[in-house]
Design a protein around this motif. Structure first.
Motif, PDB file in Angstrom:
ATOM      1  N   VAL A 211      16.303  25.283  92.321  1.00 24.96           N
ATOM      2  CA  VAL A 211      16.170  25.396  90.848  1.00 24.96           C
ATOM      3  C   VAL A 211      17.579  25.432  90.232  1.00 24.96           C
ATOM      4  CG1 VAL A 211      15.894  27.318  88.802  1.00 24.96           C
ATOM      5  CG2 VAL A 211      14.177  27.280  90.664  1.00 24.96           C
ATOM      6  N   GLY A 212      17.588  24.874  89.012  1.00 25.31           N
ATOM      7  CA  GLY A 212      19.170  24.663  88.703  1.00 25.31           C
ATOM      8  C   GLY A 212      19.634  25.898  88.066  1.00 25.31           C
ATOM      9  N   THR A 213      21.104  26.135  87.902  1.00 26.50           N
ATOM     10  CA  THR A 213      21.663  27.257  87.399  1.00 26.50           C
ATOM     11  C   THR A 213      21.530  27.545  85.677  1.00 26.50           C
ATOM     12  OG1 THR A 213      23.521  26.222  86.867  1.00 26.50           O
ATOM     13  CG2 THR A 213      23.592  27.129  89.103  1.00 26.50           C
ATOM     14  N   THR A 214      21.287  28.869  85.244  1.00 20.17           N
ATOM     15  CA  THR A 214      21.091  29.010  83.884  1.00 20.17           C
ATOM     16  C   THR A 214      22.233  28.660  83.149  1.00 20.17           C
ATOM     17  OG1 THR A 214      19.985  31.097  84.391  1.00 20.17           O
ATOM     18  CG2 THR A 214      20.594  30.864  82.038  1.00 20.17           C
ATOM     19  N   GLY A 215      21.819  28.146  81.930  1.00 23.15           N
ATOM     20  CA  GLY A 215      23.151  27.541  81.294  1.00 23.15           C
ATOM     21  C   GLY A 215      23.774  28.733  80.483  1.00 23.15           C
ATOM     22  N   ALA A 216      25.007  28.364  79.824  1.00 20.19           N
ATOM     23  CA  ALA A 216      25.754  29.460  79.134  1.00 20.19           C
ATOM     24  C   ALA A 216      25.279  29.823  77.678  1.00 20.19           C
ATOM     25  CB  ALA A 216      27.334  28.837  79.003  1.00 20.19           C
ATOM     26  N   THR A 217      25.204  30.859  77.193  1.00 20.15           N
ATOM     27  CA  THR A 217      25.091  31.360  75.869  1.00 20.15           C
ATOM     28  C   THR A 217      25.553  30.595  74.775  1.00 20.15           C
ATOM     29  OG1 THR A 217      24.413  33.585  76.541  1.00 20.15           O
ATOM     30  CG2 THR A 217      24.298  33.234  73.947  1.00 20.15           C
ATOM     31  N   GLY A 218      24.717  30.054  73.848  1.00 22.92           N
ATOM     32  CA  GLY A 218      25.284  29.176  72.691  1.00 22.92           C
ATOM     33  C   GLY A 218      26.098  30.182  71.658  1.00 22.92           C
ATOM     34  N   ASP A 219      26.797  29.488  70.889  1.00 28.19           N
ATOM     35  CA  ASP A 219      27.536  30.287  69.949  1.00 28.19           C
ATOM     36  C   ASP A 219      26.612  30.754  68.627  1.00 28.19           C
ATOM     37  OD1 ASP A 219      29.768  29.549  71.271  1.00 28.19           O
ATOM     38  OD2 ASP A 219      30.111  27.509  69.933  1.00 28.19           O
ATOM     39  N   LEU A 220      26.952  31.886  67.886  1.00 32.11           N
ATOM     40  CA  LEU A 220      26.248  32.678  66.959  1.00 32.11           C
ATOM     41  C   LEU A 220      26.480  31.561  65.633  1.00 32.11           C
ATOM     42  CD1 LEU A 220      24.680  35.029  65.956  1.00 32.11           C
ATOM     43  CD2 LEU A 220      27.131  35.955  65.092  1.00 32.11           C
ATOM     44  N   GLY A 221      25.064  31.415  65.037  1.00 26.96           N
ATOM     45  CA  GLY A 221      25.103  30.529  64.030  1.00 26.96           C
ATOM     46  C   GLY A 221      25.958  31.144  62.621  1.00 26.96           C
ATOM     47  N   ALA A 222      26.002  30.488  61.726  1.00 29.68           N
ATOM     48  CA  ALA A 222      26.406  30.958  60.487  1.00 29.68           C
ATOM     49  C   ALA A 222      25.345  31.837  59.682  1.00 29.68           C
ATOM     50  CB  ALA A 222      27.051  29.711  59.782  1.00 29.68           C
ATOM     51  N   THR A 223      25.728  32.748  58.704  1.00 33.86           N
ATOM     52  CA  THR A 223      24.999  33.450  57.864  1.00 33.86           C
ATOM     53  C   THR A 223      24.291  32.675  57.037  1.00 33.86           C
ATOM     54  OG1 THR A 223      26.157  35.710  58.392  1.00 33.86           O
ATOM     55  CG2 THR A 223      24.754  35.761  56.539  1.00 33.86           C
ATOM     56  N   GLY A 224      23.037  32.683  56.871  1.00 35.45           N
ATOM     57  CA  GLY A 224      22.270  31.997  55.742  1.00 35.45           C
ATOM     58  C   GLY A 224      22.632  32.429  54.352  1.00 35.45           C
ATOM     59  N   SER A 225      22.323  31.816  53.157  1.00 33.31           N
ATOM     60  CA  SER A 225      22.524  32.082  51.856  1.00 33.31           C
ATOM     61  C   SER A 225      21.559  33.248  51.433  1.00 33.31           C
ATOM     62  CB  SER A 225      22.526  30.992  51.052  1.00 33.31           C
ATOM     63  OG  SER A 225      21.251  30.143  50.971  1.00 33.31           O
ATOM     64  N   THR A 226      21.715  33.945  50.368  1.00 40.18           N
ATOM     65  CA  THR A 226      20.942  34.986  50.008  1.00 40.18           C
ATOM     66  C   THR A 226      19.667  34.427  49.034  1.00 40.18           C
ATOM     67  OG1 THR A 226      22.566  36.523  49.819  1.00 40.18           O
ATOM     68  CG2 THR A 226      20.698  37.076  48.416  1.00 40.18           C
ATOM     69  N   GLY A 227      18.346  34.722  49.353  1.00 40.13           N
ATOM     70  CA  GLY A 227      17.298  34.312  48.886  1.00 40.13           C
ATOM     71  C   GLY A 227      17.337  34.841  47.238  1.00 40.13           C
ATOM     72  N   SER A 228      16.457  34.255  46.485  1.00 40.48           N
ATOM     73  CA  SER A 228      16.438  34.516  45.070  1.00 40.48           C
ATOM     74  C   SER A 228      15.403  35.778  44.882  1.00 40.48           C
ATOM     75  CB  SER A 228      15.515  33.450  44.342  1.00 40.48           C
ATOM     76  OG  SER A 228      16.102  32.296  44.385  1.00 40.48           O
ATOM     77  N   LEU A 229      15.771  36.533  43.705  1.00 39.87           N
ATOM     78  CA  LEU A 229      15.158  37.811  43.378  1.00 39.87           C
ATOM     79  C   LEU A 229      13.717  37.517  43.030  1.00 39.87           C
ATOM     80  CD1 LEU A 229      15.444  41.082  43.281  1.00 39.87           C
ATOM     81  CD2 LEU A 229      16.058  40.769  40.793  1.00 39.87           C
ATOM     82  N   GLY A 230      12.855  38.358  43.650  1.00 38.43           N
ATOM     83  CA  GLY A 230      11.463  38.230  43.273  1.00 38.43           C
ATOM     84  C   GLY A 230      11.039  38.701  42.023  1.00 38.43           C
ATOM     85  N   ASN A 231       9.931  38.547  41.271  1.00 41.84           N
ATOM     86  CA  ASN A 231       9.262  38.697  39.996  1.00 41.84           C
ATOM     87  C   ASN A 231       9.133  40.215  40.118  1.00 41.84           C
ATOM     88  OD1 ASN A 231       9.537  36.244  38.985  1.00 41.84           O
ATOM     89  ND2 ASN A 231       7.316  35.651  39.662  1.00 41.84           N
TER      90      ASN A 231
END
Length: 233
Positions: A211-231
């Protein structure tokens, strides 16, 4: 009454052979001699039951070649044992008998035929016990000519020896032309294909890899934009 023998000579002739070409050989077998043996009461003619004919009997014959005269020295001598037929006839070849030690020569062809007139002395032994009686003693007239002419030839000679005497070797001939080249042979047939070989056995399954060795943890992704206000409800 004391018996005597009379010989009636029927033929006296030589027979000879000569080769031809670069090598010449002369061979003398001898002299043909044919006669009828009869005693003193017989007639000098051959015939069945003729009185005195020594017929159907074993006899001894001695031939001597004398030099110069009927009383000359013995040049050649031989003896024969033969049988007479019912006519009293016998045939011999002078030269093919048993040679004695009395003569000066051991072969007919060696006799010096040109040196003197030779005589033929014939003796018979009707009881074949070694007691010979004189039958005839006559000069050879034409027979020696054949021997002499043959020996005086440039060819080599042989008599009663069974050996062959070769002449000198001739010059080497020129080399012959080369022979024509032979035709090319036909091609051989192509051989048949060999049979397909048998399929080999399947190989064994290989071992499972590690079995191959576990790969390294990836970098944290960027924060997404705020969604629109609902009705409003």
């Amino acid at each position: 009454m004391k018996k005597s023998i009379i010989v009636f000579v029927l033929s006296l002739a030589p027979f000879l052979w000569k080769g031809s070409g670069s090598e010449v050989f002369a061979q003398l077998s001898g002299i043909n001699y044919q006669a009828v043996a009869i005693d003193e009461n017989g007639k000098e003619i051959p015939g069945v039951d003729i009185t005195g004919t020594v017929n159907n009997n074993s006899i001894g014959v001695r031939f001597s070649i004398l030099s110069g005269s009927a009383t000359g020295p013995v040049l050649y001598q031989e003896t024969h044992t033969t049988n007479t037929d019912h006519y009293g006839l016998f045939s011999l070849v002078i030269g093919l008998g048993t040679v004695t030690n009395v003569g000066s020569f051991q072969h007919l062809i060696d006799i010096p035929w040109s040196a003197a007139n030779q005589f033929l002395k014939v003796e018979l032994d009707i009881k074949n016990n070694g007691t010979y009686k004189l039958m005839s003693n006559q000069q050879l007239m034409s027979v020696p000519t054949s021997f002499y002419s043959l020996k005086s030839d440039t060819a080599t000679y042989a008599l009663n020896t069974g050996t062959q005497v070769n002449g000198s070797t001739g010059a080497t001939g020129s080399q012959g032309n080369n022979g024509v080249t032979g035709a090319t042979g036909i091609n051989g047939t192509i051989g048949t294909n060999g049979n397909t070989g048998a399929t080999g056995d399947i190989g064994t399954t290989g071992n499972t890899g590690d079995v191959g060795t576990t790969g390294a943890t990836g970098d944290l992704g960027a924060t997404g934009s705020t969604g629109s206000l609902g009705n409003t409800g």
